[in-house]
Enzyme design. Sequence first.
Site, PDB file in Angstrom:
ATOM      1  N   TRP A 211      -0.651 -11.242  -7.271  1.00 25.05           N
ATOM      2  CA  TRP A 211      -0.237 -10.046  -6.537  1.00 25.05           C
ATOM      3  C   TRP A 211       1.261  -9.992  -6.298  1.00 25.05           C
ATOM      4  CZ3 TRP A 211      -3.298  -6.353  -7.147  1.00 25.05           C
ATOM      5  CH2 TRP A 211      -4.681  -6.567  -7.218  1.00 25.05           C
ATOM      6  N   ASP A 291       2.904  -9.340   2.354  1.00 31.13           N
ATOM      7  CA  ASP A 291       1.636  -8.726   1.949  1.00 31.13           C
ATOM      8  C   ASP A 291       0.523  -9.613   2.492  1.00 31.13           C
ATOM      9  OD1 ASP A 291      -0.681  -7.838   0.745  1.00 31.13           O
ATOM     10  OD2 ASP A 291       0.039  -8.016  -1.311  1.00 31.13           O
ATOM     11  N   LYS A 317     -10.455  -5.812   3.158  1.00 33.76           N
ATOM     12  CA  LYS A 317     -10.798  -7.235   3.162  1.00 33.76           C
ATOM     13  C   LYS A 317     -11.360  -7.635   4.525  1.00 33.76           C
ATOM     14  CE  LYS A 317      -8.381  -7.532  -0.765  1.00 33.76           C
ATOM     15  NZ  LYS A 317      -8.926  -7.736  -2.113  1.00 33.76           N
TER      16      LYS A 317
END
Length: 566
Positions: A211, A291, A317
């Site tokens: 990511w 993040d 999530k």
Amino acid sequence: HEARLCYRLVLGCALCHCHHYFQNPEHKHQKQENTSYTTLTVSINLIKFTTKMAPIETMTSGTFSGGSNFTSALDTLVEQAPIMTVEKVDPNHPALKGSLSPPVNCPSSKALNFSPGPTNLPSAVESTILQRCFPDPSTKRLGSMALSHRSPEFGAILRNAIAQTRRVMEVPDEYEILFTQGGGHGQFAAVPMNLCPDKDAKATYIVSGTWSSRAVIEAEKYCTPTAISSINEDGSTFTTFPSAERIVAEHDPDSKFIYMCSNETVNGIELHRLPVFDDVDNTTVPPLVVDASSDFTSKPISWRKSNVGILFACASKNIGHPGITMVIVRKDLLGQANPMTPGFLNYETNILAENVWNTIPTFNVDVIGIMMEWILEQGGIEAMEENSIAKADLMYGLIEDSNGFYGTPLDKASEYRSRMNVPFCVAGGDEELTNLFLVECWNRGIVGLRTVTPFKQGIYLRASLYHGVSYEETVVLANFMMEFAALHSTSKVFEETTIVAKNVSGTIKPASPDSSCVDFAIFSSSPTGVDMSLTLPKNFKPNTYTKISGDMFAPPSLAPESTTLR
């Protein structure tokens, strides 16, 4: 070679036992309940199943009376008979296509979802959502999905979600909380566009996995990034993060910010605490952009000590449903946006409009507020971290105790093992065993261990342990993994062991597989040593759970005449 070696080992043991049994006159009239007779039956059935060979009388003939003849006969059987393999799974089976819908008649009361996201929320939260967001029409009240984003009713919902988030995560007053759209990819663009007025502006990116790699690629469109990477020597894997000292030493001093991803879901590595630059005054270190999409609310955040400037988290999530992203931004960083920044991505624009510059997902905001209330009811962020540690420890402990049947890319000594996403392989990545594992999980209602992704499918599955997965559900997965290893490993990995869930009366056990006609208790465990005098194929690499010794290939009371493995 490896499969043929294992086949030879098992078949050789079976033939040795049959030969020894029929050469001993004391066994002639023994009854079936006798242990020796039982093991004989198992050996005969094994041989007949794998070789379709002649009746029992063939095994008692002179063919097996001498060492060389015995070895020769064994060699012939090994060469001619099919190699003993795991039953192949239909490649089009739903479990291998990423299906999250197990059979309706599976033994589980619900689908146990270990997906990397989106995923489900805790059962109590889902019940509250049903009651609060979808009220009975007779109450003459509208649920959040039907409310105007500028109505006073939604205003109360929005203020509650912000207040509860600030309380759960102890967000200081100098930070604003925004609800945006576009997911993590939207923020990959929004961060440099809001902090860099033009393409020449500098930024430093900590590249620690999939990511953060995607983030820096997107950032190159809007700024000039410097990358500090922790990629391994193989050029493709990540198992660590750059240290705080390395970040301080290698970051571009002209950077507008330092970017990092605190949990790399694909790679299974996590920073359990954000870096703290103790030896450098925070005013000289660029603000940290985090993040935290997959680990937000699972541990505390040192907002000031780590000099956090922006933290963003996709909801799907740990904090809600997909379609909304929370952005927490420090007020002093506003007003620096590139003039080409779209309005819905401009932090200052949305703060001045009090979060409703455009129509935000009203229902999703409501869900986040409910989720934050639930976290507080459970004991706050400390309780969430304790539960996350317990679930992860259960999974990693099982992997470590499997004698190599299960593996993980991160060493036990690593301080970066993710609590959110536990990667593991089955039998060193054996494709047929892995497929069988996934199918049997699916049949039991366990889903999400391998989902469809845009990334290359490797040998590792992932058990994602977000808040929606309870400790008890993790126990169910762990117990199944122990059962599977006990049935398919070459050594006794797990005995009669069942994990008991914490604070749960009784033992949680997954549904048992079809009972076997073989009583594995009558067999001794595999030899512990590897006879290095054996001539192994050049490309043969023993797994850590493979146990071999040369005397297993010789008939009883006869010295082995040949130890060459074919």
